[in-house]
Enzyme design. Sequence first.
Site, mmCIF file in Angstrom:
data_model
loop_
_atom_site.group_PDB
_atom_site.id
_atom_site.type_symbol
_atom_site.label_atom_id
_atom_site.label_comp_id
_atom_site.label_asym_id
_atom_site.label_seq_id
_atom_site.Cartn_x
_atom_site.Cartn_y
_atom_site.Cartn_z
ATOM 1 N N HIS A 3 -3.698 -4.898 0.238
ATOM 2 C CA HIS A 3 -3.524 -5.423 1.585
ATOM 3 C C HIS A 3 -3.619 -6.947 1.592
ATOM 4 C CE1 HIS A 3 -4.311 -1.536 4.003
ATOM 5 N NE2 HIS A 3 -4.216 -1.202 2.732
ATOM 6 N N GLU A 25 -2.904 -9.043 3.885
ATOM 7 C CA GLU A 25 -3.140 -9.680 5.193
ATOM 8 C C GLU A 25 -4.587 -10.112 5.384
ATOM 9 O OE1 GLU A 25 -5.115 -6.196 5.518
ATOM 10 O OE2 GLU A 25 -2.979 -6.243 4.984
ATOM 11 N N CYS A 76 0.830 -1.205 0.000
ATOM 12 C CA CYS A 76 0.000 0.000 0.000
ATOM 13 C C CYS A 76 0.871 1.264 0.000
ATOM 14 C CB CYS A 76 -0.981 -0.055 1.173
ATOM 15 S SG CYS A 76 -2.398 1.049 0.963
#
Length: 427
Positions: free
Chosen positions: A381, A383, A285
């Site tokens: 992202h 995760e 990001c």
Amino acid sequence: MTPAAQTAAESAALVLEDGTTYRGRAYGATGTTFGEIVFSTGMTGYQETLTDPSYHRQIVVMTAPHIGNTGVNDEDPESGQIWVSGYVVRDPARRVSSWRAQHSLGEELAEQGIVGISDVDTRALTRRLREEGVMRAGIFSGADLVRDGYPRSVEELVAQVQASPQMAGADLAREVSTKEAYTVEPQGEWLENNPGKAPVATVVAVDLGIKTMTPVRLAERGVRVVVVPQASTVADIEGVFAALPDDAPRGVFFSNGPGDPAASSHEVELLRAVLDRRIPFFGICFGNQLLGRALGYGTYKLDYGHRGINQPVLDRTTAKVEVTAHNHGFAVDAPLDEQGSTAPHDGGRYGRVVVSHIGLNDQVVEGLTCLDLPAFSVQYHPEAAAGPHDAAYLFDRFVGLLTNPAAWPPALKSPQSAAQINTEENH
């Protein structure tokens, strides 16, 4: 109390800097708040959205019409507080309907002082932001809608919005970063299967607005993660590595975060010091934008950004499409040529770079891979907090870079290769 003041007690107004005004009801805390107004298309994961530091100084509009039915709990936050400056929803849940909930969303917003507004036509609002681009806005509710017993004029409210700070040029990572370093040790199945074994690598994660699950994803792969403040220097990073054996794998990670990458001169210089030492690097990001700037590419502001958990991205190193979680309003300006380009900084001293990931909705650069340096990044992202798990392989790619740098870089694959890969996997 005058009739106007009685009405204002539950009334709220959302005012855009172009003068567009939406009336609704106060949701969460009452008062006044300002920020860049953006929309998120995620239908789930609102608690992770609220606690994502990348939303610092932004008013978030939820495009999903019904918000709050799962309440909030103490397990899902991605940081220690709510970071959005304001919250806009159409239809807040009247009651919480999840066994995991510990309180309602409205209660949590009020407790943390987040001014919100409900009963707004969020579809019309989103269409306006798509057509006109994101802009500054303000939410006004309760007594702040009244002056001397009479409703305040729209012109007065618009003037306040127009006097609020712009997002372009904002250097915000320092405002959301940890103040002290902390360590996340290897955990999960890896630890259970490797009791007493040394970590596979040590990574220094520079916190520019890091989400809780990001170092956890690395720790689940046997990596010791030392999270350090935004103001850290390359000497601080080398200090973490000083106690390691000479051959111990090590790397640097730059997290997501808020603000304009063009204003982040300290972070860019820190990253160049990392690249100069050929320390393996991974950024996500905001970290992707900073890698772009460190390499000498420009960044620019998107009209309305990418925010949500349903963004399709092509990984050109696998030729596969993944659905990904995004939260960014800026992007890197780099050539999409499959052959790549020479990084412009300092006469090309960082060598060749390819755009490794492309957003399929608008062809925005979604990832960079250095061919002559051990460094790569993505704009989204991986995760998966909240969001799909399609991009989890990127953490494995980083661990592979740390433990087997000789195999770097990954080669780009053609769409025809993707068809062959899919055929082989299906058999």
